[in-house]
Design a protein around this motif. Structure first.
Motif, PDB file in Angstrom:
ATOM      1  N   HIS A  71       0.630  -1.227  -0.156  1.00 50.30           N
ATOM      2  CA  HIS A  71      -0.256  -0.026   0.181  1.00 50.30           C
ATOM      3  C   HIS A  71       0.777   1.313  -0.047  1.00 50.30           C
ATOM      4  CE1 HIS A  71      -3.030   2.841   1.328  1.00 50.30           C
ATOM      5  NE2 HIS A  71      -3.944   2.033   1.036  1.00 50.30           N
ATOM      6  N   PHE A  72       0.547   2.281  -0.732  1.00 58.12           N
ATOM      7  CA  PHE A  72       1.201   3.616  -1.013  1.00 58.12           C
ATOM      8  C   PHE A  72       1.383   4.096   0.557  1.00 58.12           C
ATOM      9  CE2 PHE A  72       0.038   4.879  -5.392  1.00 58.12           C
ATOM     10  CZ  PHE A  72       0.650   3.570  -5.848  1.00 58.12           C
ATOM     11  N   GLY A  73       0.404   3.811   1.541  1.00 60.72           N
ATOM     12  CA  GLY A  73       0.683   4.345   2.785  1.00 60.72           C
ATOM     13  C   GLY A  73       1.493   3.939   3.705  1.00 60.72           C
ATOM     14  N   GLN A  74       2.065   2.421   3.428  1.00 63.00           N
ATOM     15  CA  GLN A  74       3.185   1.758   3.922  1.00 63.00           C
ATOM     16  C   GLN A  74       4.471   2.506   3.536  1.00 63.00           C
ATOM     17  OE1 GLN A  74       1.740  -2.239   2.584  1.00 63.00           O
ATOM     18  NE2 GLN A  74       2.066  -2.912   4.550  1.00 63.00           N
ATOM     19  N   ILE A  75       4.493   2.772   2.139  1.00 63.12           N
ATOM     20  CA  ILE A  75       5.713   3.198   1.686  1.00 63.12           C
ATOM     21  C   ILE A  75       5.871   4.921   2.284  1.00 63.12           C
ATOM     22  CG2 ILE A  75       6.940   3.992  -0.180  1.00 63.12           C
ATOM     23  CD1 ILE A  75       5.307   1.989  -1.862  1.00 63.12           C
ATOM     24  N   SER A  76       4.682   5.643   2.411  1.00 60.83           N
ATOM     25  CA  SER A  76       4.940   6.911   2.646  1.00 60.83           C
ATOM     26  C   SER A  76       4.881   7.122   4.131  1.00 60.83           C
ATOM     27  CB  SER A  76       3.524   7.425   2.409  1.00 60.83           C
ATOM     28  OG  SER A  76       3.507   8.971   2.922  1.00 60.83           O
ATOM     29  N   GLU A  77       4.503   6.256   4.956  1.00 61.42           N
ATOM     30  CA  GLU A  77       4.677   6.410   6.504  1.00 61.42           C
ATOM     31  C   GLU A  77       6.014   6.207   6.865  1.00 61.42           C
ATOM     32  OE1 GLU A  77       1.354   5.346   8.811  1.00 61.42           O
ATOM     33  OE2 GLU A  77      -0.112   5.884   7.332  1.00 61.42           O
TER      34      GLU A  77
ATOM     35  N   PRO B 274       5.698  11.789  -0.137  1.00 65.43           N
ATOM     36  CA  PRO B 274       4.245  12.292  -0.211  1.00 65.43           C
ATOM     37  C   PRO B 274       3.398  11.206  -0.786  1.00 65.43           C
ATOM     38  CG  PRO B 274       5.399  14.181  -0.527  1.00 65.43           C
ATOM     39  CD  PRO B 274       6.470  12.692  -0.533  1.00 65.43           C
ATOM     40  N   MET B 275       2.166  10.903  -0.534  1.00 65.06           N
ATOM     41  CA  MET B 275       1.357  10.070  -1.160  1.00 65.06           C
ATOM     42  C   MET B 275       1.145  10.503  -2.505  1.00 65.06           C
ATOM     43  SD  MET B 275       0.201   7.679   0.655  1.00 65.06           S
ATOM     44  CE  MET B 275      -1.453   6.928   0.365  1.00 65.06           C
ATOM     45  N   GLU B 276       0.798  11.852  -2.853  1.00 63.64           N
ATOM     46  CA  GLU B 276       0.686  12.534  -3.974  1.00 63.64           C
ATOM     47  C   GLU B 276       1.717  12.245  -5.224  1.00 63.64           C
ATOM     48  OE1 GLU B 276      -2.010  13.255  -5.327  1.00 63.64           O
ATOM     49  OE2 GLU B 276      -3.179  13.280  -3.264  1.00 63.64           O
ATOM     50  N   THR B 277       3.060  12.013  -4.534  1.00 63.78           N
ATOM     51  CA  THR B 277       4.000  11.795  -5.405  1.00 63.78           C
ATOM     52  C   THR B 277       3.975  10.412  -5.806  1.00 63.78           C
ATOM     53  OG1 THR B 277       5.635  13.351  -4.515  1.00 63.78           O
ATOM     54  CG2 THR B 277       6.675  11.605  -5.436  1.00 63.78           C
ATOM     55  N   LEU B 278       3.635   9.429  -5.104  1.00 68.18           N
ATOM     56  CA  LEU B 278       3.499   7.953  -5.329  1.00 68.18           C
ATOM     57  C   LEU B 278       2.555   7.852  -6.491  1.00 68.18           C
ATOM     58  CD1 LEU B 278       3.786   6.555  -1.766  1.00 68.18           C
ATOM     59  CD2 LEU B 278       5.380   6.075  -3.634  1.00 68.18           C
TER      60      LEU B 278
ATOM     61  N   ASN C 128      10.538  -4.285   6.297  1.00 74.84           N
ATOM     62  CA  ASN C 128       9.489  -3.494   7.239  1.00 74.84           C
ATOM     63  C   ASN C 128       8.502  -2.912   6.769  1.00 74.84           C
ATOM     64  OD1 ASN C 128      11.402  -4.563   9.276  1.00 74.84           O
ATOM     65  ND2 ASN C 128      12.636  -2.402   9.287  1.00 74.84           N
ATOM     66  N   ILE C 129       8.562  -2.124   5.456  1.00 76.24           N
ATOM     67  CA  ILE C 129       7.596  -1.807   4.756  1.00 76.24           C
ATOM     68  C   ILE C 129       6.428  -2.638   4.765  1.00 76.24           C
ATOM     69  CG2 ILE C 129       6.862  -0.222   2.757  1.00 76.24           C
ATOM     70  CD1 ILE C 129       9.709   0.846   2.673  1.00 76.24           C
ATOM     71  N   TYR C 130       6.739  -3.663   3.915  1.00 74.19           N
ATOM     72  CA  TYR C 130       5.719  -4.845   3.580  1.00 74.19           C
ATOM     73  C   TYR C 130       4.884  -5.393   4.982  1.00 74.19           C
ATOM     74  CZ  TYR C 130       7.709  -5.511  -0.941  1.00 74.19           C
ATOM     75  OH  TYR C 130       8.003  -5.289  -2.295  1.00 74.19           O
ATOM     76  N   ASN C 131       5.510  -5.335   6.024  1.00 72.73           N
ATOM     77  CA  ASN C 131       4.723  -5.926   7.507  1.00 72.73           C
ATOM     78  C   ASN C 131       4.296  -4.680   8.113  1.00 72.73           C
ATOM     79  OD1 ASN C 131       5.724  -8.383   6.941  1.00 72.73           O
ATOM     80  ND2 ASN C 131       7.578  -8.004   7.810  1.00 72.73           N
ATOM     81  N   TYR C 132       4.427  -3.312   7.860  1.00 72.36           N
ATOM     82  CA  TYR C 132       3.780  -2.109   8.650  1.00 72.36           C
ATOM     83  C   TYR C 132       2.360  -2.001   8.489  1.00 72.36           C
ATOM     84  CZ  TYR C 132       3.350   2.701   9.948  1.00 72.36           C
ATOM     85  OH  TYR C 132       3.173   3.872  10.566  1.00 72.36           O
TER      86      TYR C 132
END
Length: 533
Positions: A331-337, A342-346, A383-387
């Motif tokens: 999820h983009f949120g996992q990457i962003s956080e 920024p989510m908009e960049t993704l 870590n991003i995948y599991n976040y």
């Protein structure tokens, strides 16, 4: 601007004058021309009014629905970490509508410019285009529209072109096609990757559902590759290459991208076998007549915008993007956080993902990231995948996405029956009269028995209408030896006849006629798709 006074003026113009013979055909043509001009004026007024409303609306801190220039400036911190998100803000602030440039009215205009025709002609020659270009009244109208009548829109297009055009050139070179074809994206979408036309074509290259499927673009509840500028450009390159193989002429190949190879072939037949675009011009659909002039004008504008004082808009996209192969749900949120992007960049760099989700467990997908975030992503990838995976992929949210679906839009073909009105048809299909008129290009509420109307959405149960996925770029919807939703198709080969195809596929000739709207006089050509079931 109210339509009523203008329509009254139109009516007064058409009041019969005593003593003068009235020519009904000329009167009808005049009505059509004036109606086109009225629609153009209305669109221009609506566009200006919307721009004025956006600029003068008060700031609203509570719901965030209204954004003015100052609000947008305050939304972002202009630094190297988030400058790449400007494109999304840019599209909110400066809407570029794929429907704004109406190529269908180019031959109705008589635009003038201070630039002599000789200058236009000389500049077109200096372009040394591999695809032949011609100068005439319609081409001149298109050039003036881009360079003089809509300079702000053109400024935005040129700003975006500095990023996208080199990428498109590389793809067309890869397919051995003329690089000038890149200009088609200007006509199709004004380089807006999220563009949606009135006919529901989507993306920078404006693919309809069926044509997108035919050329291998994925459309699911999570992904719509029509919205990926580069993947859809490759599909466009394949389609154009196929069109060129059919006609052996780039102008006709480009025209058939707009209206379909069948309509171009029909225009050739009606013209007595002529194969030059300008010789079959009068036999083509009105919109397609303006398509090649608009293409020439777009090419001209990409080359000569400085001579017209047009300054490219500052639209920032990353100079370097790194690509990752994703084979797990992400999820983009996992990457962003985790890495602060920024989510908009993704979203701007990965426009094909409809719900901020990369469904990597289905198969391998691509993730694009600006170079400055690459190391952080690599370091924290596991870590991003599991976040917060239970939050971002909770069963309720996933179920809702699957129920609402993505881009697999149904197109219903409704055949008008005696006694039906647009109102009753709209009620039957749970839509509005305005939608039906827009989808079918209707100027009035008048319909006739037997008329076929396209309606987007689910077919009502027991309606007796036939459904199919929407055709794309007016191309037939199929792949070689393919079967889609119970329908089978045969790809025509050199030397094939309709009778031979009927024999090969085990269906009657009458069935092939009925399924494909053909008759004994219809011609077929290699590469054409024939429905057999």
């Amino acid at each position: 601007m109210k339509r009523l006074p203008l329509l009254l003026m139109l009516a007064l113009l058409l009041v019969p004058v005593p003593g003068q013979a009235q020519n009904k055909k000329k009167q009808t043509q005049l009505i059509e021309e004036l109606t086109h001009r009225l629609d153009s004026l209305q669109q221009a007024y609506d566009s200006l009014y919307n721009e004025y409303q956006m600029l003068t609306a008060p700031a609203n801190d509570t719901d965030g629905d209204i954004l003015v220039d100052d609000d947008i400036e305050n939304l972002i911190d202009y630094n190297s970490d988030n400058i790449d998100s400007l494109l999304s803000i840019y599209y909110i602030q400066k809407q570029i509508d794929v429907n704004d440039f109406d190529v269908a009215t180019l031959d109705l205009d008589s635009l003038t410019s201070n630039i002599p025709d000789e200058v236009y002609i000389e500049r077109l020659k200096k372009m040394n285009s591999f695809i032949p270009v011609q100068f005439n009244k319609v081409v001149k109208n298109a050039i003036i529209r881009y360079t003089e009548r809509m300079p702000m829109v053109t400024s935005r297009i040129i700003g975006l072109s500095t990023y996208y055009m080199p990428l498109f050139e590389e793809i067309f070179d890869e397919y051995g096609l003329p690089k000038e074809l890149k200009a088609m994206a200007v006509i199709e979408s004004a380089l807006n990757p999220r563009a949606v036309s009135r006919a529901r074509a989507k993306g920078m290259w404006q693919f309809m559902y069926n044509t997108a499927k035919m050329y291998g673009l994925e459309m699911t509840s999570y992904v719509d590759e029509r919205l990926d500028p580069l993947t859809s450009c490759r599909a466009a390159a394949q389609l154009l290459k196929d069109n060129y193989m059919i006609f052996g002429d780039w102008s006709l190949a480009i025209a058939s991208y707009n209206c379909g190879a069948g309509n171009v072939s029909k225009a050739i037949r009606r013209s007595g076998g002529k194969t030059d675009f300008w010789e079959i011009y009068d036999y083509l659909p009105r919109e397609t007549r303006g398509y090649i002039p608009a293409f020439i004008a777009a090419l001209y504008t990409l080359n000569y915008y400085p001579e017209h004082g047009i300054v490219p808009a500052q639209v920032s996209l990353p100079a370097h993007v790194d690509t990752f192969h994703i084979n797990k749900n992400l999820h983009f949120g996992q990457i962003s956080e985790n890495i602060g992007i920024p989510m908009e960049t993704l979203r701007d760099l990965n426009t094909q993902y409809l719900h901020d989700i990369i469904p990597g467990t289905e198969h391998t997908y691509i993730l694009n990231l600006p170079h400055q975030y690459t190391l952080a992503f690599v370091d924290q990838e596991e870590n991003i995948y599991n976040y917060k995976d239970s939050v971002f992929f909770n069963p309720v949210a996933v179920k809702k996405i699957k129920e609402t679906g993505g881009s697999g839009e149904q197109r219903v073909i409704h055949k008008v029956k005696s006694g039906e009105t647009l109102g009753s048809i709209a009620k039957k299909h749970h839509t509005t009269v305005a939608n039906i008129k827009r989808w079918n290009g209707l100027k009035s509420d008048n319909i006739r028995v037997g008329q076929r109307l396209y309606i987007y959405g689910s077919a009502p149960k027991g309606s007796g209408t036939s459904t199919q996925k929407s055709s794309g770029s007016s191309q037939k919807s199929s792949t070689a030896s393919s079967s889609t939703a119970g329908a089978s198709y045969y790809t025509v080969k050199s030397g094939d006849t309709l009778g031979g195809i009927a024999k090969k596929t085990g269906v009657s000739l009458n069935t092939i006629y009925k399924l494909n709207n053909l008759n004994s006089k219809s011609k077929i050509y290699p590469g054409m798709k024939i429905r057999t079931k």
